[in-house]
Design an enzyme around this catalytic site. Structure first.
Site, PDB file in Angstrom:
ATOM      1  N   LEU A  81     -14.007  39.574 -67.432  1.00  0.00           N
ATOM      2  CA  LEU A  81     -13.008  38.613 -67.898  1.00  0.00           C
ATOM      3  C   LEU A  81     -13.728  37.297 -68.185  1.00  0.00           C
ATOM      4  CD1 LEU A  81      -9.899  39.058 -65.552  1.00  0.00           C
ATOM      5  CD2 LEU A  81     -10.020  39.541 -67.979  1.00  0.00           C
ATOM      6  N   ASP A  82     -13.543  36.774 -69.395  1.00  0.00           N
ATOM      7  CA  ASP A  82     -14.159  35.495 -69.742  1.00  0.00           C
ATOM      8  C   ASP A  82     -13.582  34.369 -68.891  1.00  0.00           C
ATOM      9  OD1 ASP A  82     -15.682  36.713 -71.643  1.00  0.00           O
ATOM     10  OD2 ASP A  82     -14.395  36.166 -73.332  1.00  0.00           O
ATOM     11  N   PRO A  83     -14.301  33.247 -68.759  1.00  0.00           N
ATOM     12  CA  PRO A  83     -13.764  32.095 -68.020  1.00  0.00           C
ATOM     13  C   PRO A  83     -12.399  31.669 -68.558  1.00  0.00           C
ATOM     14  CG  PRO A  83     -16.078  31.766 -68.522  1.00  0.00           C
ATOM     15  CD  PRO A  83     -15.660  33.003 -69.245  1.00  0.00           C
ATOM     16  N   LYS A  84     -11.488  31.312 -67.668  1.00  0.00           N
ATOM     17  CA  LYS A  84     -10.125  30.860 -67.974  1.00  0.00           C
ATOM     18  C   LYS A  84      -9.211  31.974 -68.497  1.00  0.00           C
ATOM     19  CE  LYS A  84     -11.510  26.066 -68.851  1.00  0.00           C
ATOM     20  NZ  LYS A  84     -11.464  24.925 -69.791  1.00  0.00           N
ATOM     21  N   VAL A  85      -9.704  33.216 -68.500  1.00  0.00           N
ATOM     22  CA  VAL A  85      -8.860  34.356 -68.854  1.00  0.00           C
ATOM     23  C   VAL A  85      -8.376  35.005 -67.565  1.00  0.00           C
ATOM     24  CG1 VAL A  85      -8.764  36.605 -69.997  1.00  0.00           C
ATOM     25  CG2 VAL A  85     -10.094  34.741 -71.010  1.00  0.00           C
TER      26      VAL A  85
END
Length: 226
Positions: A19-23
């Site tokens: 999961l990418d950052p802030k996702v």
């Protein structure tokens, strides 16, 4: 996955898809031997709810028609800030649905191949639209067979571990920890005879006499032997 490993005090923990950052959203995690199944989970289909902001006013019918053109095979080059090599890749979008709109904000539900960049998809929609667009928020609601129904927080895990260690109550922990077999729900199954288990576990080839039952599968399919 590192925090989960420390909380459970196990030797191995791995996740099924970054999961990418802030996702936010669904991130299956395997413990010990279940980490071997994570590569299968990470290569399974994904589903997202995405908030896209368009940089100009638009006609909703025209936008629906434009977005429908992205269903099917698309070509993507990963964003500059990505963990993979930036080369053009072929991905499949299975479905895009507009859930809601508010001025220049569009809420989308998207199901796609793993490794499809929603941020890049929003950018490309904006390019075709002619005025630009970008992704504001993203939530993964499905990874393979795992959905938000399976979702637990680190706080809930911590509380379940506390109840197990201090109150000898493992009921909450049993809701969080799923059997390894659960991750094979999307695979065809082969059920083998008890007498064949030892030989298979030591590397022997599976032959017809050792098979009790099976589901239909094709050459090169990943199958689960139970």
């Amino acid at each position: 996955a590192y925090w989960i490993k420390q909380m459970f005090k196990v030797s191995k923990a791995g996740h099924g898809g970054t999961l990418d950052p802030k996702v936010t959203g669904v991130l299956p995690i395997g413990l010990e031997n279940a980490t071997k199944l994570m590569s299968y989970i990470s290569s399974s289909g994904k589903e997202y709810v995405c908030l896209m902001q368009v940089h100009c006013d638009f006609n909703i019918d025209e936008l629906k028609q434009l977005i429908s053109k992205f269903i099917g095979i698309i070509y993507q080059k990963p964003p500059v800030r990505s963990s993979v090599k930036r080369r053009t890749r072929k991905k499949k979008i299975y479905d895009i649905e507009i859930l809601d709109t508010d001025k220049r904000f569009i809420l989308l539900r998207i199901s796609s191949d793993p490794g499809t960049y929603m941020r890049k998809l929003c950018h490309d929609i904006g390019v075709i639209l002619g005025c630009g667009a970008h992704m504001r928020e993203l939530r993964r609601i499905r990874s393979g067979i795992f959905t938000e129904k399976n979702l637990v927080t680190l706080q809930e895990i911590s509380e379940a571990l506390y109840m197990w260690k201090n109150c000898k109550d493992e009921s909450d922990l049993r809701k969080i920890l799923l059997p390894m077999e659960y991750a094979t729900c999307g695979m065809p199954k082969i059920l083998i005879d008890d007498n064949a288990v030892d030989a298979i576990s030591y590397g022997a080839m599976l032959t017809a006499p050792g098979i009790v039952a099976y589901q239909r599968f094709r050459v090169k399919d990943t199958v689960a032997i139970l």
